[in-house]
Scaffold this motif. Structure first.
Motif, PDB file in Angstrom:
ATOM      1  N   ILE A 219       0.782  -1.365  -0.010  1.00 27.62           N
ATOM      2  CA  ILE A 219       0.075  -0.141  -0.148  1.00 27.62           C
ATOM      3  C   ILE A 219       0.825   1.225   0.034  1.00 27.62           C
ATOM      4  CG2 ILE A 219      -2.027  -0.922   1.071  1.00 27.62           C
ATOM      5  CD1 ILE A 219      -1.070   0.022   3.901  1.00 27.62           C
ATOM      6  N   ALA A 220       0.371   2.174  -0.599  1.00 26.86           N
ATOM      7  CA  ALA A 220       0.917   3.661  -0.423  1.00 26.86           C
ATOM      8  C   ALA A 220      -0.177   4.717  -0.343  1.00 26.86           C
ATOM      9  CB  ALA A 220       1.808   3.936  -1.710  1.00 26.86           C
ATOM     10  N   CYS A 221       0.365   5.842   0.171  1.00 24.08           N
ATOM     11  CA  CYS A 221      -0.654   6.899   0.254  1.00 24.08           C
ATOM     12  C   CYS A 221      -0.007   8.246  -0.104  1.00 24.08           C
ATOM     13  CB  CYS A 221      -0.754   7.295   1.899  1.00 24.08           C
ATOM     14  SG  CYS A 221      -1.820   6.025   2.694  1.00 24.08           S
ATOM     15  N   GLY A 222      -0.566   8.907  -0.967  1.00 22.00           N
ATOM     16  CA  GLY A 222      -0.459  10.293  -1.264  1.00 22.00           C
ATOM     17  C   GLY A 222      -1.033  11.145  -0.205  1.00 22.00           C
ATOM     18  N   PRO A 223      -1.112  12.608  -0.246  1.00 19.85           N
ATOM     19  CA  PRO A 223      -1.771  13.236   0.875  1.00 19.85           C
ATOM     20  C   PRO A 223      -3.133  12.995   1.152  1.00 19.85           C
ATOM     21  CG  PRO A 223      -0.294  14.713  -0.266  1.00 19.85           C
ATOM     22  CD  PRO A 223      -0.292  13.412  -1.004  1.00 19.85           C
ATOM     23  N   PHE A 224      -3.839  12.619  -0.036  1.00 17.00           N
ATOM     24  CA  PHE A 224      -5.368  12.671   0.097  1.00 17.00           C
ATOM     25  C   PHE A 224      -5.578  11.506  -0.819  1.00 17.00           C
ATOM     26  CE2 PHE A 224      -4.372  17.190   0.256  1.00 17.00           C
ATOM     27  CZ  PHE A 224      -4.913  17.339   1.561  1.00 17.00           C
ATOM     28  N   HIS A 225      -4.931  10.651  -1.485  1.00 13.30           N
ATOM     29  CA  HIS A 225      -5.339   9.433  -2.063  1.00 13.30           C
ATOM     30  C   HIS A 225      -4.649   8.242  -1.700  1.00 13.30           C
ATOM     31  CE1 HIS A 225      -2.218  10.105  -5.371  1.00 13.30           C
ATOM     32  NE2 HIS A 225      -2.492   8.972  -5.683  1.00 13.30           N
ATOM     33  N   ASN A 226      -4.803   7.174  -2.305  1.00 14.76           N
ATOM     34  CA  ASN A 226      -4.528   5.959  -1.817  1.00 14.76           C
ATOM     35  C   ASN A 226      -4.072   4.777  -3.186  1.00 14.76           C
ATOM     36  OD1 ASN A 226      -4.722   6.380   1.282  1.00 14.76           O
ATOM     37  ND2 ASN A 226      -7.007   6.501   0.431  1.00 14.76           N
ATOM     38  N   VAL A 227      -3.190   3.952  -2.913  1.00 18.01           N
ATOM     39  CA  VAL A 227      -3.251   3.157  -3.881  1.00 18.01           C
ATOM     40  C   VAL A 227      -2.662   1.757  -3.274  1.00 18.01           C
ATOM     41  CG1 VAL A 227      -0.674   3.720  -4.221  1.00 18.01           C
ATOM     42  CG2 VAL A 227      -1.695   2.626  -6.198  1.00 18.01           C
ATOM     43  N   ALA A 228      -3.053   0.627  -3.925  1.00 19.82           N
ATOM     44  CA  ALA A 228      -2.766  -0.570  -3.465  1.00 19.82           C
ATOM     45  C   ALA A 228      -2.487  -1.633  -4.548  1.00 19.82           C
ATOM     46  CB  ALA A 228      -3.866  -1.226  -2.491  1.00 19.82           C
ATOM     47  N   LEU A 229      -1.452  -2.493  -4.261  1.00 17.28           N
ATOM     48  CA  LEU A 229      -1.052  -3.671  -5.159  1.00 17.28           C
ATOM     49  C   LEU A 229      -1.491  -4.868  -4.633  1.00 17.28           C
ATOM     50  CD1 LEU A 229       0.785  -4.705  -7.580  1.00 17.28           C
ATOM     51  CD2 LEU A 229       2.537  -4.624  -6.101  1.00 17.28           C
ATOM     52  N   ARG A 230      -2.176  -5.644  -5.663  1.00 18.57           N
ATOM     53  CA  ARG A 230      -2.864  -6.837  -5.427  1.00 18.57           C
ATOM     54  C   ARG A 230      -1.654  -7.963  -5.675  1.00 18.57           C
ATOM     55  NH1 ARG A 230      -8.651  -6.792  -8.020  1.00 18.57           N
ATOM     56  NH2 ARG A 230      -7.641  -8.181  -9.463  1.00 18.57           N
ATOM     57  N   ALA A 231      -2.044  -9.064  -5.261  1.00 17.49           N
ATOM     58  CA  ALA A 231      -1.135 -10.230  -5.466  1.00 17.49           C
ATOM     59  C   ALA A 231      -1.225 -10.674  -6.873  1.00 17.49           C
ATOM     60  CB  ALA A 231      -1.495 -11.642  -4.581  1.00 17.49           C
ATOM     61  N   ASP A 232      -2.069 -10.258  -7.571  1.00 17.72           N
ATOM     62  CA  ASP A 232      -2.341 -10.701  -8.996  1.00 17.72           C
ATOM     63  C   ASP A 232      -1.538  -9.533 -10.029  1.00 17.72           C
ATOM     64  OD1 ASP A 232      -4.091  -8.725  -9.107  1.00 17.72           O
ATOM     65  OD2 ASP A 232      -5.875  -9.860  -9.552  1.00 17.72           O
ATOM     66  N   GLY A 233      -1.147  -8.728  -9.414  1.00 19.76           N
ATOM     67  CA  GLY A 233      -0.299  -7.663 -10.074  1.00 19.76           C
ATOM     68  C   GLY A 233      -1.226  -6.613 -10.559  1.00 19.76           C
ATOM     69  N   MET A 234      -2.356  -6.605 -10.134  1.00 17.28           N
ATOM     70  CA  MET A 234      -3.242  -5.425 -10.577  1.00 17.28           C
ATOM     71  C   MET A 234      -3.002  -4.210  -9.306  1.00 17.28           C
ATOM     72  SD  MET A 234      -4.609  -6.377 -13.254  1.00 17.28           S
ATOM     73  CE  MET A 234      -6.112  -5.542 -13.604  1.00 17.28           C
ATOM     74  N   VAL A 235      -3.539  -2.992  -9.865  1.00 19.16           N
ATOM     75  CA  VAL A 235      -3.462  -1.829  -8.923  1.00 19.16           C
ATOM     76  C   VAL A 235      -5.003  -1.462  -8.718  1.00 19.16           C
ATOM     77  CG1 VAL A 235      -2.693   0.526  -8.808  1.00 19.16           C
ATOM     78  CG2 VAL A 235      -1.231  -1.386  -9.544  1.00 19.16           C
TER      79      VAL A 235
END
Length: 323
Positions: A219-235
């Protein structure tokens, strides 16, 4: 770094085999196993001082940035900082040695030593009374605007500072393997691949993970948004989407690392290709030729940072920290 290596292998036992020592936690950088001597590059907004990088940056294994300043961790456990110094955030304290993990907060720095103790500096002096001197088993840290968080070896999370989120950690935040922080909120990745969010939505965003945020490995965060990496390589991305930073490209596949900047999101693919989307008015979407194998997206930077390994020729068009 042995404690952290065990931690990373637990986070991503499948997708990250080729980068098992990858420092990708919480919007960070990564270096392939076996590589040494990382050279850092930056591109994007060139505000004077933001890219005034340190000439002593060699053997870098991690880099983070926030609100105009940057923090690099070297293989020997020392740190170097550059950029805005409005609250002393680039002045590394003398007792910040033997560091295993570091992170740049909004105007402060926080780090975990190899013995599991913590150190904090910069604007953090405003909440020094809340600093957890008792912690001796920290394995990862994350800095927000007026708070810091530490992931402890038992899978729990301790948060301190002046934000309300320091006192309302959800009871289900257990068996955690990774944390990430925005300016006003925190994410926790559990061992079962689920993500928990708490804190404020000051940017108008909804931090609640969407239904497809399952089997998450990073997982990662910007100031106001988030992003996650799934085990299948999708975001999966969610939160404030005013510049398209949460609009994951439909053809994005085989991702091995993600990062979140001020208004942009970054992914690096298994073949080393870098993909960036969202706001790019400061040139952060203009990926220079050869930029691959390692990356970092500063939380509030309008710029991108990468660590290049010593075995790869420097790409053209980048500002070189350690030529």
């Amino acid at each position: 770094m042995e404690k952290l290596r065990c931690f990373y292998s637990a986070v991503a036992p499948v997708k990250m085999l080729q980068v098992w020592a990858a420092l990708i936690i919480g919007s960070s950088a990564f270096v392939r196993a076996g590589d040494s001597g990382g050279t850092i590059y930056e591109w994007g907004m060139a505000i004077p001082g933001w890219m005034t990088v340190k000439s002593a940056l060699t053997n870098c294994v991690q880099v983070s940035g926030n609100s105009g300043w940057s923090l690099a961790l070297r293989e020997d456990g020392t740190m170097l900082a550059w950029g805005s110094d409005s609250y002393g955030q680039t002045r590394i304290p003398e007792n910040a040695t033997n560091i295993a993990y570091s992170h740049a907060g909004w105007r402060h720095g926080v780090a975990a030593r190899r013995d599991g103790t913590l150190v904090e500096w910069g604007l953090a002096t405003n909440w020094a009374s809340a600093f957890p001197h008792w912690v001796t088993n920290a394995v990862q840290v994350a800095g927000g605007d007026f708070h810091s968080g530490a992931l402890l070896g038992d899978g729990t999370v301790f948060v301190w500072g002046t934000r309300q989120l320091t006192t309302n950690v959800p009871p289900q935040v257990t068996d955690v393997v990774q944390i990430a922080s925005g300016w006003y909120h925190l994410l926790a990745l559990k061992r079962d691949g689920t993500v928990i969010a708490w804190g404020e939505s000051a940017g108008g965003q909804d931090n609640t993970p969407p239904a497809n945020a399952t089997n998450i490995i990073s997982i990662a965060c910007g100031p106001f948004h988030n992003v996650a990496l799934r085990a299948d390589g999708m975001v999966v991305a969610w939160g404030l989407n005013n510049e398209g930073q949460c609009d994951v490209p439909g053809d994005l596949r085989d991702v091995v690392a993600v990062g979140a900047g001020r208004l942009h999101t970054i992914a690096i693919l298994a073949d080393g290709t870098v993909r960036i989307w969202g706001g790019g008015e400061q040139g952060q979407l203009d990926i220079p030729p050869g930029a691959s194998k390692a990356l970092y997206a500063g939380q509030s930077h309008y710029q991108v940072q990468i660590i290049k390994t010593s075995a790869i020729s420097p790409p053209t068009g980048l500002r070189i920290v350690n030529p």
